[in-house]
Design an enzyme around this catalytic site. Structure first.
Site: not given
Ligand SMILES: Cc1ncc(COP(=O)(O)O)c(C=O)c1O
Length: 414
Positions: A146, A233, A262
């Site tokens: 994700f 990530d 976040k």
């Molecule tokens: C590992 C990871 N990458 C990217 C994102 C995407 O972040 P955003 O919701 O701020 O676009 C998330 C969101 O849960 C995430 O858990």
């Protein structure tokens, strides 16, 4: 309803349902106030927040130092765009680069934007530094990943609900099994057009999958051997959530590209970032990439304050200790449970696996019962409940939460 009447939770939910797109399925609770580990609903019922806005509120709700940074910067200068310099951005970039050990930072706003940025940087590096033929670069990603919701990112998702009827999709991604070094090795050996390997150090949304020990170290070594960028990530796992500042720190791995979001802003403002060393980041030139809001002075002030809170309040250490305690307590419960199969996680990013079929509503019903008992959590995929409280929680509060969770689960035992 007149604006003088006090709104009830039922009214607020009805308004959202009528005027908002139905792109989420929230628990039926309407929050109106938050402080530290607690939130209150419109009827003034108090709850432990055991999700922290998907790990964006690591520093707790409305942390006074982060909110102060937001307010004082808002009164001075909010947005310049990158057409002009502002006096906060460089200070923030220096602070974050020194903290995380990189030469350069590229500021964005949301997690998905930062992931997109990392993919673009990686591709450009591949063409200009590695020498891959134009438009042939491939990036390896993992199954059940994700990384956000943009069209390119969902192109390599294998969640049918996230993809259905959003095609055509973006090419250039090869999906391999998560936590499978052999698959990574085979792909790297069989394809000379690989530019990068994008990976979550723990797969959060998929249900808090913690890879085998040394997976990240060995994956990084394989990437190095094949001159491929290791892209971590850490949007969900970063900023002390797993008991270290970054989840890759558990294995002393330094990514070539680090993605943060976040809790980089303590959840008060959208701030995300991509960090890399000069050799990689220097492929980006004026006009290649940008964002009107990325790197704005509020974001810079807020992110610096948020990172300082994490350090000053030793939140990584707290997450490490409370996480151990949480899993010990849950394992003791699971030993005699029929409803919970397993607890897994690192630091204060944990999940329990409910003993029911994937498509049953048991996890949802447990979350509803937890809510009624004063604790907010949400199922991830299938029958998995993620537990991710703010890292400012203390031991007494954690044990209180554990007893709420155990008492609630008890009512579901057969
Ligand atoms: C590992 C990871 N990458 C990217 C994102 C995407 O972040 P955003 O919701 O701020 O676009 C998330 C969101 O849960 C995430 O858990």
């Amino acid at each position: 309803m007149s604006i003088l009447e006090k709104m009830s939770s039922t009214d607020a939910i009805a308004l959202e349902k009528k005027y908002g797109a139905h792109n989420y399925h929230p628990l039926p609770v309407v929050l109106n106030r938050g402080e530290g580990v607690f939130v209150w609903d419109l009827e003034d019922r108090k709850y432990y927040d055991f999700l922290s806005a998907y790990s964006a509120i690591n520093q707790g709700h409305c942390h006074p130092k982060i909110v102060d940074a937001l307010i004082s910067q808002s009164k001075k200068l909010t947005l310049t765009s990158r057409a002009f310099h502002n006096d906060m951005l460089g200070q923030y970039e220096e602070y974050a680069c020194q903290l995380f050990g990189f030469d350069k930072l590229l500021p964005m706003n949301t997690g998905a934007e930062a992931v997109e940025t990392a993919l673009k940087v990686c591709r450009k590096w591949a063409y200009e530094k590695k020498g891959i033929v134009a438009n042939e670069a491939q990036i390896i990603v993992c199954e059940n990943n994700f990384h956000g919701r943009t069209t390119t990112i969902i192109s390599f998702s294998n969640d049918p609900v996230a993809r259905e009827n959003f095609g055509p999709f973006t090419d250039g991604f090869i999906k391999i099994e998560y936590n499978n070094l052999k698959a990574l090795q085979t792909t790297l050996e069989s394809n000379s057009n690989i530019a990068g390997f994008l990976v979550e150090p723990i797969q959060g949304e998929a249900g808090v999958y913690v890879p085998s020990e040394n997976y990240l170290t060995k994956a990084k070594a394989l990437c190095e051997k094949h001159n491929v960028l290791f892209i971590a990530d850490e949007v969900q796992t970063g900023i002390a959530r797993t008991g270290k500042m970054l989840a890759v720190d558990h294995e002393n791995v330094t990514p070539d590209i680090l993605i943060l979001g976040k809790a980089l802003s303590g959840g008060v403002y959208p701030v995300s970032a991509v960090l890399a060393n000069n050799e990689v980041m220097e492929v980006i030139h004026p006009g290649n990439h940008g964002s009107t809001f990325g790197g704005n002075p509020i974001a810079a002030a807020v992110a610096m304050a948020a990172l300082k809170v994490v350090k000053d309040e030793h939140l990584a250490q707290n997450a490490l200790e409370l996480g151990e305690l949480f899993r010990t307590e849950m394992n003791a419960y699971i030993a005699n449970s029929t409803i919970v199969k397993k607890v897994r996680g690192k630091g204060l990013l944990n999940a329990i696996l409910i003993n029911d079929t994937e498509d049953s509503s048991t996890a949802w019903e447990i979350c509803m019962a937890l809510k009624n008992n004063g604790l907010l959590a949400k199922p991830t995929h299938g029958n998995i409940i993620r537990f991710a409280p703010p890292l400012v929680m203390n031991k007494e509060q954690l044990l209180d939460c554990v007893s709420i969770i155990k008492n609630t689960l008890q009512s579901f035992e057969k």
